[in-house]
Design an enzyme around this catalytic site. Structure first.
Site, PDB file in Angstrom:
ATOM      1  CG  PHE A   1       4.305  -0.689  -4.951  1.00  0.00           C
ATOM      2  CD1 PHE A   1       5.086  -0.792  -6.089  1.00  0.00           C
ATOM      3  CD2 PHE A   1       3.345  -1.659  -4.720  1.00  0.00           C
ATOM      4  CE1 PHE A   1       4.905  -1.838  -6.982  1.00  0.00           C
ATOM      5  CE2 PHE A   1       3.158  -2.705  -5.610  1.00  0.00           C
ATOM      6  CZ  PHE A   1       3.946  -2.796  -6.744  1.00  0.00           C
TER       7      PHE A   1
ATOM      8  NE  ARG B   1       9.434   0.489 -13.186  1.00  0.00           N
ATOM      9  CZ  ARG B   1       9.037  -0.341 -12.214  1.00  0.00           C
ATOM     10  NH1 ARG B   1       8.932   0.088 -10.971  1.00  0.00           N
ATOM     11  NH2 ARG B   1       8.712  -1.584 -12.482  1.00  0.00           N
TER      12      ARG B   1
ATOM     13  CE1 TYR C   1       8.310  -8.883  -7.411  1.00  0.00           C
ATOM     14  CE2 TYR C   1       7.608 -10.366  -5.666  1.00  0.00           C
ATOM     15  CZ  TYR C   1       7.429  -9.213  -6.397  1.00  0.00           C
ATOM     16  OH  TYR C   1       6.371  -8.394  -6.115  1.00  0.00           O
ATOM     17  CE  LYS C   2       9.323  -5.187  -6.918  1.00  0.00           C
ATOM     18  NZ  LYS C   2       8.574  -4.419  -5.923  1.00  0.00           N
TER      19      LYS C   2
ATOM     20  CG  ASP D   1       8.361  -1.848   0.745  1.00  0.00           C
ATOM     21  OD1 ASP D   1       9.337  -2.498   0.301  1.00  0.00           O
ATOM     22  OD2 ASP D   1       7.178  -2.077   0.404  1.00  0.00           O
TER      23      ASP D   1
HETATM   24  C1  LIG Z   1       7.325  -4.765  -5.735  1.00  0.00           C
HETATM   25  C2  LIG Z   1       6.777  -4.093  -4.535  1.00  0.00           C
HETATM   26  C3  LIG Z   1       5.850  -4.742  -3.722  1.00  0.00           C
HETATM   27  C4  LIG Z   1       5.360  -6.108  -4.097  1.00  0.00           C
HETATM   28  O1  LIG Z   1       4.560  -6.675  -3.135  1.00  0.00           O
HETATM   29  P1  LIG Z   1       4.137  -8.207  -3.262  1.00  0.00           P
HETATM   30  O2  LIG Z   1       3.312  -8.429  -2.078  1.00  0.00           O
HETATM   31  O3  LIG Z   1       5.392  -9.017  -3.271  1.00  0.00           O
HETATM   32  O4  LIG Z   1       3.410  -8.401  -4.546  1.00  0.00           O
HETATM   33  C5  LIG Z   1       5.403  -4.089  -2.588  1.00  0.00           C
HETATM   34  N1  LIG Z   1       5.848  -2.848  -2.282  1.00  0.00           N
HETATM   35  C6  LIG Z   1       6.739  -2.192  -3.052  1.00  0.00           C
HETATM   36  C7  LIG Z   1       7.211  -0.838  -2.674  1.00  0.00           C
HETATM   37  C8  LIG Z   1       7.220  -2.797  -4.209  1.00  0.00           C
HETATM   38  O5  LIG Z   1       8.080  -2.148  -4.984  1.00  0.00           O
END
Ligand SMILES: *Cc1c(COP(=O)(O)O)cnc(C)c1O
Length: 427
Positions: free
Chosen positions: A129, A386, A223-224, A198
């Site tokens: 990400f 997705r 939030y996921k 992560d």
């Molecule tokens: C959704 C996601 C994030 C989101 O990061 P925020 O700081 O909460 O915006 C970070 N890393 C991964 C791998 C994600 O899927």
């Protein structure tokens, strides 16, 4: 071929079916985007209203003590801990995933330097990400370290004597591919590196065992799959063997041993509490706290193991039906093997469909009430559709309906309509 009747029978016997009533989903919507923003648990609005009206409005500043606001980040952390194989007192819910990653990478570089001063490289995956890579890039720039990006099959070979930290996302956000956490962590340790995971697409989606895998640090998203609401606080975990070895760089007063002593010198709180920085977002934390009760309820019906079994059943039948009802239209991007994927399925259009149609297909599906999302490709990776499958509130029949909608979008060539080709700010 699996039939609609088969699905209805599975749904009737689904041990988790009562959990759907814990969510407030709009009529007619099949929500396949809980991997991006989890759905609203039914109990959350009243809880948030109570926090605002009573704890804030009526009890005012006393609520830091009387309503337990001060400890809330750690209490929420304790609710997340069993979902990720962490112990009580080892997790704190705070800040964003990006910010927490900065803290743990910084801690890991520091701890690695204490144990082996020559190690100054962070290894990650090129398809990680982007925010994870941006944070690592910025930290490396600040510390004079190196960020090395590799393909998944190059990870093992990349772990040379210069590597301090291997930082990976457990389930890839684009492809849904999942790493073998225990094996990869063991490989990092065998090479003398620390392991940072992560869990943004894992926590609440697949069983995770950080302790069993002997990982070093982890972060994840609220939030996921944890359904904490837009911008919900994220979480952070450090193995107890490391947690007291480093301050973390954002040494704010909430991570201090005695924040209300107001003394000039910084003394980190013992344990994971030191990973807090400033005053916490209590309304958001309260929403996440309440949302996590869904997982306590799921424990009564088999917990994460049952959720995982259902997620695999839903995704298996989705893959089967896309192949049968949309023959030749898509290539499966997600690995088919259960052990190698999380709770999402990603497709890319084949040359049967016009180039660049993935975005419009997703928009046409949304117009039909089937909400998935689109991630743009580039020279190295294709455009993808997705679909995230949250077994807490999805049924087998929902999967059948979703694939029927996809089939109709293709049959009617809805992806060619101009209204589905206008790009929005957030995809
Ligand atoms: C959704 C996601 C994030 C989101 O990061 P925020 O700081 O909460 O915006 C970070 N890393 C991964 C791998 C994600 O899927």
């Amino acid at each position: 071929m699996t039939t609609l009747l088969d699905c209805q029978q599975w749904d009737a016997q689904d041990p988790l079916r009562a959990l759907r009533d814990l969510f407030d989903l709009p009529q007619g919507v099949i929500y396949l985007d809980g991997n991006s923003l989890g759905a609203l648990p039914r109990a959350v609005p009243a809880r948030v209203a109570q926090v605002v009206a009573e704890e804030w409005g009526r009890d005012l500043i006393q609520s830091w003590n009387s309503a337990g606001w001060f400890d809330l980040p750690r209490r929420v952390g304790d609710k997340i801990a069993p979902l990720i194989g962490a112990g009580a007192g080892e997790v704190v819910a705070t800040d964003t995933t990006s910010t927490n990653l900065y803290k743990v990478l910084s801690a890991a570089l520091h701890v690695a330097a204490q144990d082996a001063p020559g190690r100054r490289t962070i290894v990650s995956e090129r398809s990680n990400f982007p925010t994870d890579l941006y944070i690592a890039e910025a930290l490396c720039k600040e510390r004079g370290c190196t960020l090395k990006l590799v393909e998944p099959h190059e990870i093992a070979a990349s772990l040379g004597a210069d590597v301090a930290v291997l930082m990976l996302t457990h389930v890839n956000y684009r492809t849904g591919a999942m790493h073998d956490m225990a094996a990869v962590t063991a490989a990092a340790h065998a090479a003398g590196a620390l392991m940072v995971w992560d869990l943004a697409h894992s926590a609440g989606a697949v069983p995770v065992d950080l302790t069993g895998a002997d990982a070093d640090y982890a972060v994840g998203c609220g939030y996921k799959y944890l359904n904490g609401g837009p911008g919900a606080p994220a979480f952070v975990w450090a193995h107890p063997r490391h947690v007291d070895r480093f301050w973390q760089p954002l040494a704010g007063w909430w991570g201090h041993a005695a924040p209300f002593a107001f003394i000039p010198g910084y003394q980190p709180a013992a344990g994971i509490a030191r990973f807090q920085c400033g005053t916490q977002p209590i309304v958001s934390l309260s929403a996440l706290d309440c949302a996590l009760d869904v997982f306590a309820e799921a424990e009564r019906f088999g917990g994460m193991a049952a959720l995982r079994a259902k997620s695999l059943a839903l995704t298996d039948v989705f893959i089967e039906w896309v192949g049968q009802l949309c023959p030749g239209a898509f290539t499966l991007v997600t690995p088919r093997e259960h052990a190698q994927r999380g709770s999402q399925v990603c497709l890319t259009p084949t040359e049967q469909l016009p180039a660049g149609s993935a975005y419009a297909i997703v928009q046409a599906l949304i117009a039909r009430g089937v909400v998935g999302d689109f991630r743009a490709g580039d020279a190295a990776q294709p455009d993808i559709l997705r679909f995230g499958f949250t077994p807490l509130y999805l049924s087998h029949e929902n999967v059948w309906q979703a694939v029927q909608a996809l089939r109709e979008v293709l049959l009617n060539q809805e992806y060619a309509l101009p209204q589905f080709n206008r790009k929005l700010a957030v995809t």
